[in-house]
Design a protein around this motif. Sequence first.
Motif, PDB file in Angstrom:
ATOM      1  N   ARG A 268      33.458  20.178  48.289  1.00  0.00           N
ATOM      2  CA  ARG A 268      34.629  19.468  48.796  1.00  0.00           C
ATOM      3  C   ARG A 268      35.883  19.762  48.439  1.00  0.00           C
ATOM      4  N   PHE A 269      36.088  20.231  46.933  1.00  0.00           N
ATOM      5  CA  PHE A 269      37.065  20.705  46.303  1.00  0.00           C
ATOM      6  C   PHE A 269      37.550  22.128  46.287  1.00  0.00           C
ATOM      7  N   PHE A 270      36.461  22.921  46.255  1.00  0.00           N
ATOM      8  CA  PHE A 270      36.519  24.300  46.275  1.00  0.00           C
ATOM      9  C   PHE A 270      37.080  25.056  47.445  1.00  0.00           C
ATOM     10  N   ILE A 271      36.576  24.412  48.697  1.00  0.00           N
ATOM     11  CA  ILE A 271      37.051  25.022  49.794  1.00  0.00           C
ATOM     12  C   ILE A 271      38.769  24.871  49.929  1.00  0.00           C
ATOM     13  N   PRO A 272      39.307  23.685  49.998  1.00  0.00           N
ATOM     14  CA  PRO A 272      40.685  23.637  50.186  1.00  0.00           C
ATOM     15  C   PRO A 272      41.263  24.301  48.955  1.00  0.00           C
ATOM     16  N   PHE A 273      40.932  24.182  47.976  1.00  0.00           N
ATOM     17  CA  PHE A 273      41.530  24.772  46.817  1.00  0.00           C
ATOM     18  C   PHE A 273      41.673  26.380  46.961  1.00  0.00           C
ATOM     19  N   TYR A 274      40.484  26.848  47.430  1.00  0.00           N
ATOM     20  CA  TYR A 274      40.335  28.346  47.605  1.00  0.00           C
ATOM     21  C   TYR A 274      41.277  28.897  48.655  1.00  0.00           C
ATOM     22  N   PHE A 275      41.388  28.128  49.626  1.00  0.00           N
ATOM     23  CA  PHE A 275      42.246  28.691  50.702  1.00  0.00           C
ATOM     24  C   PHE A 275      43.779  28.566  50.451  1.00  0.00           C
TER      25      PHE A 275
ATOM     26  N   LEU B  57      44.821  28.897  47.702  1.00  0.00           N
ATOM     27  CA  LEU B  57      45.156  29.563  46.585  1.00  0.00           C
ATOM     28  C   LEU B  57      45.374  31.102  47.053  1.00  0.00           C
ATOM     29  N   PHE B  58      44.473  31.316  48.054  1.00  0.00           N
ATOM     30  CA  PHE B  58      44.452  32.431  48.990  1.00  0.00           C
ATOM     31  C   PHE B  58      45.864  32.670  49.669  1.00  0.00           C
ATOM     32  N   PHE B  59      46.161  31.754  50.290  1.00  0.00           N
ATOM     33  CA  PHE B  59      47.387  31.698  51.009  1.00  0.00           C
ATOM     34  C   PHE B  59      48.679  31.904  49.977  1.00  0.00           C
ATOM     35  N   VAL B  60      48.737  31.301  48.871  1.00  0.00           N
ATOM     36  CA  VAL B  60      49.889  31.050  47.988  1.00  0.00           C
ATOM     37  C   VAL B  60      50.016  32.480  47.341  1.00  0.00           C
ATOM     38  N   VAL B  61      48.808  33.126  46.897  1.00  0.00           N
ATOM     39  CA  VAL B  61      48.779  34.532  46.225  1.00  0.00           C
ATOM     40  C   VAL B  61      48.974  35.523  47.380  1.00  0.00           C
ATOM     41  N   SER B  62      48.049  35.612  48.159  1.00  0.00           N
ATOM     42  CA  SER B  62      47.855  36.678  49.206  1.00  0.00           C
ATOM     43  C   SER B  62      48.890  36.730  50.243  1.00  0.00           C
ATOM     44  N   PHE B  63      49.590  35.595  50.708  1.00  0.00           N
ATOM     45  CA  PHE B  63      50.535  35.872  51.497  1.00  0.00           C
ATOM     46  C   PHE B  63      51.977  35.343  51.217  1.00  0.00           C
ATOM     47  N   LEU B  64      52.106  34.422  50.578  1.00  0.00           N
ATOM     48  CA  LEU B  64      53.329  33.838  50.042  1.00  0.00           C
ATOM     49  C   LEU B  64      53.893  34.648  49.061  1.00  0.00           C
TER      50      LEU B  64
ATOM     51  N   MET C  66      33.155  34.697  48.528  1.00  0.00           N
ATOM     52  CA  MET C  66      34.592  34.374  48.685  1.00  0.00           C
ATOM     53  C   MET C  66      35.393  34.760  47.385  1.00  0.00           C
ATOM     54  N   ILE C  67      34.875  34.543  46.407  1.00  0.00           N
ATOM     55  CA  ILE C  67      35.716  34.802  45.093  1.00  0.00           C
ATOM     56  C   ILE C  67      35.826  36.244  44.887  1.00  0.00           C
ATOM     57  N   LEU C  68      34.659  36.896  45.264  1.00  0.00           N
ATOM     58  CA  LEU C  68      34.892  38.442  45.098  1.00  0.00           C
ATOM     59  C   LEU C  68      35.739  38.840  46.227  1.00  0.00           C
ATOM     60  N   ALA C  69      35.649  38.386  47.114  1.00  0.00           N
ATOM     61  CA  ALA C  69      36.781  38.893  48.464  1.00  0.00           C
ATOM     62  C   ALA C  69      38.110  38.534  47.959  1.00  0.00           C
ATOM     63  N   PHE C  70      38.467  37.313  47.356  1.00  0.00           N
ATOM     64  CA  PHE C  70      39.855  37.107  46.922  1.00  0.00           C
ATOM     65  C   PHE C  70      40.302  37.884  46.191  1.00  0.00           C
ATOM     66  N   ILE C  71      39.447  38.453  44.964  1.00  0.00           N
ATOM     67  CA  ILE C  71      40.102  39.281  43.878  1.00  0.00           C
ATOM     68  C   ILE C  71      40.033  40.933  44.712  1.00  0.00           C
ATOM     69  N   TRP C  72      39.272  41.269  45.582  1.00  0.00           N
ATOM     70  CA  TRP C  72      39.342  42.252  46.244  1.00  0.00           C
ATOM     71  C   TRP C  72      40.629  42.497  46.981  1.00  0.00           C
ATOM     72  N   VAL C  73      40.975  41.442  47.735  1.00  0.00           N
ATOM     73  CA  VAL C  73      42.086  41.520  48.406  1.00  0.00           C
ATOM     74  C   VAL C  73      43.374  41.535  47.671  1.00  0.00           C
ATOM     75  N   VAL C  74      43.388  40.675  46.723  1.00  0.00           N
ATOM     76  CA  VAL C  74      44.657  40.824  45.737  1.00  0.00           C
ATOM     77  C   VAL C  74      44.828  42.113  45.045  1.00  0.00           C
ATOM     78  N   ILE C  75      43.607  42.809  44.702  1.00  0.00           N
ATOM     79  CA  ILE C  75      43.735  44.008  44.017  1.00  0.00           C
ATOM     80  C   ILE C  75      44.314  45.124  45.068  1.00  0.00           C
ATOM     81  N   ALA C  76      44.014  45.147  46.297  1.00  0.00           N
ATOM     82  CA  ALA C  76      44.218  45.920  47.642  1.00  0.00           C
ATOM     83  C   ALA C  76      45.755  45.792  47.629  1.00  0.00           C
ATOM     84  N   GLN C  77      46.268  44.618  47.836  1.00  0.00           N
ATOM     85  CA  GLN C  77      47.700  44.454  47.991  1.00  0.00           C
ATOM     86  C   GLN C  77      48.566  44.835  46.781  1.00  0.00           C
ATOM     87  N   CYS C  78      48.136  44.733  45.550  1.00  0.00           N
ATOM     88  CA  CYS C  78      48.675  45.264  44.552  1.00  0.00           C
ATOM     89  C   CYS C  78      48.825  46.770  44.526  1.00  0.00           C
TER      90      CYS C  78
END
Length: 214
Positions: free
Chosen positions: A17-24, A26-33, A107-119
């Motif tokens: 319940r809390f992981f899903i909204p928090f994850y997405f 965080l994904f938007f704030v870090v990986s897009f914004l 999902m967690i590993l994918a988020f880390i992977w995306v952030v590293i690739a963007q950096c």
Amino acid sequence: MKFVRNINIFTMTEFIRFFIPFYFILFFVVSFLGISIAVARKIGKSPDVLPKDDSAYALVGWYFKLIMAALFIYTFLFLLFPETMEEAFRIPVWEAEEVQYAGVIMMILAFIWVVIAQCQMRESWRLGIDNQMKTELITHGLFQYSRNPVFLGMTISLAGFFLVVPTAVTFLFLLVGSIVMQIQIRLEEEYLLKQHGPTYQSYKKRVGRMFRLY
């Protein structure tokens, strides 16, 4: 034993319940914004270069933003009505919590992977195709193993989401999201081939579209 199992189910439901909204969020704030602000400061303009005309490419960008908006609405409803959203349109393929845990890890590993690739892309990162400014061809880091590590990570993230919440809605997010990303990938490949010519052609032969070929 039944009491313990009920506690485990309750705990997993509350966690999701809390992981899903928090994850997405965080994904938007870090990986897009976050990455957009950082790149904009370096290049002096917004890296969001998705067209706003009536072209086919603009339609792809519009679908991408529509999926993002729908995803946020779905995850917000998940926070308010976790049990209802988890059971609505459920696909009863598996019931084991281990599958859900595997999805969370993906999902967690994918988020880390995306952030590293963007950096690693630094100021070459764009949301769309930049026809006004030539960007550097990135072939180091994660780009040694995938020509599109950001899209690969986003696909894995959606796949993990489906494992955590196996419903027709999350499967639709995975299916439509993957199709839109694959179209975007091919549009970007055409652009990179024009910009970098033989260098990109050689890179294509060494590294696969989504993962490295041996």
